[in-house]
Design a protein around this motif. Structure first.
Motif, mmCIF file in Angstrom:
data_model
loop_
_atom_site.group_PDB
_atom_site.id
_atom_site.type_symbol
_atom_site.label_atom_id
_atom_site.label_comp_id
_atom_site.label_asym_id
_atom_site.label_seq_id
_atom_site.Cartn_x
_atom_site.Cartn_y
_atom_site.Cartn_z
ATOM 1 N N SER A 138 0.747 -1.256 0.187
ATOM 2 C CA SER A 138 -0.066 -0.024 0.044
ATOM 3 C C SER A 138 1.068 1.192 0.043
ATOM 4 C CB SER A 138 -1.003 0.022 1.152
ATOM 5 O OG SER A 138 -0.204 -0.074 2.393
ATOM 6 N N ILE A 139 0.303 2.216 -0.634
ATOM 7 C CA ILE A 139 1.231 3.591 -0.663
ATOM 8 C C ILE A 139 0.389 4.555 0.218
ATOM 9 C CG2 ILE A 139 2.120 5.444 -2.107
ATOM 10 C CD1 ILE A 139 2.371 3.267 -4.291
ATOM 11 N N SER A 140 1.081 5.283 1.147
ATOM 12 C CA SER A 140 0.562 6.207 1.730
ATOM 13 C C SER A 140 1.271 7.373 2.190
ATOM 14 C CB SER A 140 -0.007 5.687 3.239
ATOM 15 O OG SER A 140 -0.404 6.698 4.134
ATOM 16 N N ARG A 141 1.110 8.651 1.782
ATOM 17 C CA ARG A 141 2.102 9.736 1.760
ATOM 18 C C ARG A 141 3.204 9.561 1.194
ATOM 19 N NH1 ARG A 141 1.079 10.263 8.039
ATOM 20 N NH2 ARG A 141 -1.109 9.764 7.989
ATOM 21 N N GLN A 142 3.150 8.866 0.125
ATOM 22 C CA GLN A 142 4.547 8.788 -1.056
ATOM 23 C C GLN A 142 5.420 7.657 -0.142
ATOM 24 O OE1 GLN A 142 6.060 12.402 -2.010
ATOM 25 N NE2 GLN A 142 4.594 12.723 -3.538
ATOM 26 N N GLN A 143 4.889 6.815 0.763
ATOM 27 C CA GLN A 143 5.740 5.697 1.277
ATOM 28 C C GLN A 143 5.101 4.404 1.150
ATOM 29 O OE1 GLN A 143 6.655 6.320 5.308
ATOM 30 N NE2 GLN A 143 8.098 7.733 5.009
ATOM 31 N N THR A 144 5.633 3.542 0.617
ATOM 32 C CA THR A 144 5.417 2.102 0.155
ATOM 33 C C THR A 144 5.240 1.335 1.669
ATOM 34 O OG1 THR A 144 5.899 2.330 -2.000
ATOM 35 C CG2 THR A 144 5.378 0.121 -1.481
ATOM 36 N N ARG A 145 4.288 0.641 1.812
ATOM 37 C CA ARG A 145 4.276 -0.171 3.213
ATOM 38 C C ARG A 145 3.892 -1.668 2.461
ATOM 39 N NH1 ARG A 145 2.712 1.861 8.556
ATOM 40 N NH2 ARG A 145 2.495 -0.411 8.652
ATOM 41 N N THR A 146 4.453 -2.755 3.153
ATOM 42 C CA THR A 146 4.094 -4.256 2.623
ATOM 43 C C THR A 146 3.416 -4.665 4.061
ATOM 44 O OG1 THR A 146 5.753 -4.201 1.253
ATOM 45 C CG2 THR A 146 4.881 -6.217 1.899
ATOM 46 N N GLU A 147 2.152 -5.348 4.310
ATOM 47 C CA GLU A 147 1.502 -5.992 5.155
ATOM 48 C C GLU A 147 1.374 -7.294 4.544
ATOM 49 O OE1 GLU A 147 -2.098 -4.127 6.098
ATOM 50 O OE2 GLU A 147 -1.253 -1.979 5.723
ATOM 51 N N ILE A 148 1.744 -8.110 5.844
ATOM 52 C CA ILE A 148 1.640 -9.387 5.736
ATOM 53 C C ILE A 148 0.457 -10.110 6.678
ATOM 54 C CG2 ILE A 148 2.660 -11.982 5.966
ATOM 55 C CD1 ILE A 148 5.438 -10.412 5.185
ATOM 56 N N THR A 149 -0.888 -10.866 6.015
ATOM 57 C CA THR A 149 -1.693 -11.182 6.874
ATOM 58 C C THR A 149 -1.648 -12.826 6.690
ATOM 59 O OG1 THR A 149 -2.756 -9.099 6.289
ATOM 60 C CG2 THR A 149 -4.264 -11.062 7.406
ATOM 61 N N ALA A 150 -1.923 -13.462 7.821
ATOM 62 C CA ALA A 150 -2.149 -14.738 7.895
ATOM 63 C C ALA A 150 -3.793 -14.967 7.577
ATOM 64 C CB ALA A 150 -1.672 -15.383 9.216
ATOM 65 N N LEU A 151 -3.922 -16.182 6.775
ATOM 66 C CA LEU A 151 -5.351 -16.096 6.505
ATOM 67 C C LEU A 151 -5.987 -17.636 6.957
ATOM 68 C CD1 LEU A 151 -4.941 -15.362 2.403
ATOM 69 C CD2 LEU A 151 -5.587 -13.918 4.327
ATOM 70 N N ASP A 152 -6.977 -17.289 7.665
ATOM 71 C CA ASP A 152 -8.086 -18.470 7.909
ATOM 72 C C ASP A 152 -8.399 -19.120 6.799
ATOM 73 O OD1 ASP A 152 -10.167 -17.191 7.140
ATOM 74 O OD2 ASP A 152 -10.751 -16.631 9.093
ATOM 75 N N GLU A 153 -9.245 -20.311 7.033
ATOM 76 C CA GLU A 153 -9.683 -21.175 5.916
ATOM 77 C C GLU A 153 -10.591 -20.356 4.931
ATOM 78 O OE1 GLU A 153 -9.392 -24.551 3.731
ATOM 79 O OE2 GLU A 153 -8.420 -24.037 5.517
ATOM 80 N N ALA A 154 -11.518 -19.446 5.519
ATOM 81 C CA ALA A 154 -12.465 -18.834 4.572
ATOM 82 C C ALA A 154 -11.755 -17.714 3.939
ATOM 83 C CB ALA A 154 -13.675 -18.200 5.490
ATOM 84 N N ALA A 155 -10.661 -17.227 4.581
ATOM 85 C CA ALA A 155 -10.091 -16.048 3.650
ATOM 86 C C ALA A 155 -9.155 -16.665 2.825
ATOM 87 C CB ALA A 155 -9.263 -15.318 4.559
ATOM 88 N N ARG A 156 -8.566 -17.905 3.010
ATOM 89 C CA ARG A 156 -7.641 -18.740 1.946
ATOM 90 C C ARG A 156 -8.722 -19.071 0.882
ATOM 91 N NH1 ARG A 156 -5.861 -24.726 3.483
ATOM 92 N NH2 ARG A 156 -4.588 -25.150 1.576
ATOM 93 N N VAL A 157 -9.672 -19.518 0.860
ATOM 94 C CA VAL A 157 -10.576 -19.718 -0.214
ATOM 95 C C VAL A 157 -10.909 -18.674 -0.952
ATOM 96 C CG1 VAL A 157 -12.864 -20.860 -0.879
ATOM 97 C CG2 VAL A 157 -11.481 -22.228 0.806
ATOM 98 N N HIS A 158 -11.281 -17.467 -0.448
ATOM 99 C CA HIS A 158 -11.454 -16.599 -0.924
ATOM 100 C C HIS A 158 -10.218 -15.708 -1.666
ATOM 101 C CE1 HIS A 158 -12.786 -12.041 -1.530
ATOM 102 N NE2 HIS A 158 -14.005 -12.683 -1.580
#
Length: 192
Positions: A138-158
């Motif tokens: 994501s880019i906010s105020r001209q800075q790039t950030r990287t986010e890592i999210t662990a997915l549960d089963e439903a989010a994984r399928v999605h």
């Protein structure tokens, strides 16, 4: 060298490189040139397609071929190594469909004895994983950030449905993604 050549060549066949050949070539060195690596120089030779002569891997393999050959080497040598974690960054470049599913199955097989981290954009590979982490920039105020999210089963399928279907995720796409995850788990002997 002969056994390793044979095992890697067999793995290449499974990875959509039908007729491809891998050969470990041992070139004797003069005794004066011997060092800590011994009396031979090792060179990996490959013919990615039937009828082509063996040539040095570093000179003839495309990016996608290098990725698949690297995976074939890891599969063939896994029982000899002690590396606890292997990282594959888009090992599935230049492939799709059934070959992508086989790549996923091979990664899952490696994951039985090692921790495997794999970056992929293919749902066939992702469906074979036991756990998913979603990486987003994501880019906010001209800075790039990287986010890592662990997915549960439903989010994984999605997420697999998103990989399959793109912008609009339909009920049919979700059903297909769910089926892919279920079949991958069943073939690995994992209960959902």
């Amino acid at each position: 060298a002969q056994r390793l050549s044979r095992e890697i060549s067999q793995a290449m066949q499974r990875l959509g490189m039908s007729g491809g050949v891998f050969e470990v070539e041992l070139k004797p060195l003069e005794p004066a040139d011997a060092g800590a690596s011994g009396l031979e120089q090792v060179e990996f030779m490959v013919s990615a397609n039937p009828g082509l002569p063996l040539q040095p891997l570093s000179k003839v393999a495309s990016g996608g071929e290098l990725s698949r050959i690297s995976l074939a080497i890891q599969v063939a040598t896994i029982r000899y190594g002690q590396t606890p974690t292997l990282v594959f960054d888009e090992v599935d470049v230049g492939i799709g469909g059934g070959v992508a599913e086989i790549v996923g199955q091979m990664l899952r097989q490696l994951g039985e004895t090692r921790q495997i981290l794999c970056v992929t954009h293919l749902p066939q590979v992702a469906a074979q994983a036991e756990h998913h982490l979603q990486v987003q920039k994501s880019i906010s105020r001209q800075q790039t950030r990287t986010e890592i999210t662990a997915l549960d089963e439903a989010a994984r399928v999605h997420e697999i449905a998103r990989m399959l279907g793109g912008v609009e995720i339909t009920d049919q796409t979700l059903a297909h993604a769910s089926e892919m995850v279920r079949l991958a788990s069943a073939s690995a002997g994992v209960d959902d």
